[in-house]
Structures are given as C-alpha cells and as structure tokens.
Design a protein around this motif. Structure first.
Motif, PDB file in Angstrom:
ATOM      1  N   THR A  71      50.812  39.498  36.524  1.00  0.00           N
ATOM      2  CA  THR A  71      49.625  40.327  36.761  1.00  0.00           C
ATOM      3  C   THR A  71      48.538  40.005  35.741  1.00  0.00           C
ATOM      4  O   THR A  71      47.356  39.855  36.100  1.00  0.00           O
ATOM      5  CB  THR A  71      49.982  41.828  36.708  1.00  0.00           C
ATOM      6  N   ILE A  72      48.933  39.872  34.483  1.00  0.00           N
ATOM      7  CA  ILE A  72      47.965  39.490  33.440  1.00  0.00           C
ATOM      8  C   ILE A  72      47.358  38.137  33.783  1.00  0.00           C
ATOM      9  O   ILE A  72      46.146  37.932  33.643  1.00  0.00           O
ATOM     10  CB  ILE A  72      48.617  39.484  32.046  1.00  0.00           C
ATOM     11  N   TYR A  73      48.182  37.217  34.259  1.00  0.00           N
ATOM     12  CA  TYR A  73      47.686  35.890  34.641  1.00  0.00           C
ATOM     13  C   TYR A  73      46.656  36.003  35.764  1.00  0.00           C
ATOM     14  O   TYR A  73      45.575  35.397  35.691  1.00  0.00           O
ATOM     15  CB  TYR A  73      48.845  34.978  35.060  1.00  0.00           C
ATOM     16  N   LEU A  74      46.980  36.757  36.800  1.00  0.00           N
ATOM     17  CA  LEU A  74      46.053  36.886  37.934  1.00  0.00           C
ATOM     18  C   LEU A  74      44.733  37.524  37.510  1.00  0.00           C
ATOM     19  O   LEU A  74      43.654  37.076  37.917  1.00  0.00           O
ATOM     20  CB  LEU A  74      46.707  37.685  39.062  1.00  0.00           C
ATOM     21  N   VAL A  75      44.810  38.557  36.684  1.00  0.00           N
ATOM     22  CA  VAL A  75      43.594  39.190  36.173  1.00  0.00           C
ATOM     23  C   VAL A  75      42.793  38.183  35.345  1.00  0.00           C
ATOM     24  O   VAL A  75      41.559  38.094  35.458  1.00  0.00           O
ATOM     25  CB  VAL A  75      43.940  40.444  35.332  1.00  0.00           C
ATOM     26  N   THR A  76      43.470  37.385  34.544  1.00  0.00           N
ATOM     27  CA  THR A  76      42.808  36.392  33.709  1.00  0.00           C
ATOM     28  C   THR A  76      42.106  35.332  34.561  1.00  0.00           C
ATOM     29  O   THR A  76      40.973  34.940  34.266  1.00  0.00           O
ATOM     30  CB  THR A  76      43.819  35.727  32.752  1.00  0.00           C
TER      31      THR A  76
END
Length: 171
Positions: A71-76
């Motif tokens: 999720t952090i990756y997708l937001v990034t």
C-alpha cells in the motif's frame, strides 16, 4: 551604475534600493527564465525517482512485501506520478500560452505549479524513504527517522527560504 546597483536618490538612504528598472514583460521574462532553471533541477530528480519506483513492482521482492508495504508502494507511485505532472506542468503551460501575451499570468501559474510540485515531491520522498526503511529494517525507529528527514526537507525547502524572505524584504 543602474538603479539596482546604486543607492536611491529619493532620500531613503544608503543600502535602500529601488529594485530593477524593468517593465512587467521584462520582469516576466526574467522570472520565467529563473523559474524554468529551478524546475529543471526538480524535474530531473523526480523523474529518476519515479522511474526507479516503476521498476520495483517487477522485482521478485515485491511479492514478499506485506500488504502495508504494498500500500505504501502504491501511494508512493501515485505521489510520484502527480509530482511529475505538477513539475512538468509549467513547460506545458508555457507551450500552450506562448505568444498570447499572458506571460506574467503564466509565470504566476507556473510558480504555483512548481511550489505544489515541491510539496508533492516532499511527500513522495517521505513515502519512498518510509518504504525503503521498512523493507531494510524491522526497527521501530523508522517513523522517527522519516519524520526527522521530513523536518530537514521542510527546513531546507521552506523554512530557510521563508525566513530569508521575511528577514530581508522591505516592509
């Protein structure tokens, strides 16, 4: 000497300057040139970061990431995409309005897009750092380290410039 190089003759005393003696169009031209040079630096950095982020999903390690890290990756990645848009926006703006005699307004909008791009770049950098440090270590200090880096960026990118603007502009 030009007006910007000498003391004023209006009785304001030594060290007080009138500024540049330029028309609105000349000022817009100068400000546009300065802005585009600044944007080039930010564009290069965000494009390299965004390209790197795009490759992560194709590595074997991506499948091993926790749901939170994915999720952090997708937001990034989304932050990187919108940051790229904001920082390339001034180029598109200039191209579309070029020759329409609206350069002062274009400079103001390009400046706003650039400032927005810097804020988004800060968020992208913070999210990238959070993801990398979460993957590299399991230590609970990661959020504090990321917060420290964000504070450093805020100081360098906004705090010092705003303090300088406040401290050295005439009232």
């Amino acid at each position: 000497m030009t007006n910007s190089d000498s003391d004023t003759a209006d009785g304001n005393g030594p060290g007080r300057r009138r500024g540049r003696n330029e028309s609105e169009e000349e000022r817009a031209d100068r400000m546009w040139t300065e802005l585009i040079q600044e944007v080039r630096v930010a564009q290069m950095g965000v494009q390299i970061l965004f390209a790197f982020l795009l490759t992560v999903v194709f590595t074997p390690k991506y499948d091993d990431l926790s749901d939170t890290d994915q999720t952090i990756y997708l937001v990034t990645v989304v932050l990187g995409a919108v940051t790229t848009g904001a920082l390339i926006g001034p180029v598109s703006l200039h191209r579309i309005v070029s020759g329409r005699r609206v350069k002062p307004q274009a400079v103001r909008w390009a400046s706003r897009l650039t400032l927005l791009g810097l804020v988004l770049l800060l968020a992208t950098m913070a999210a990238s750092l959070l993801l990398i440090l979460r993957v590299a270590t399991d230590d609970g200090f990661v959020p504090y380290l990321v917060a420290g880096v964000v504070l450093w960026y805020l100081l360098c990118w906004f705090g010092i410039p705003l303090w300088t603007r406040y401290r050295y502009t005439s009232r």
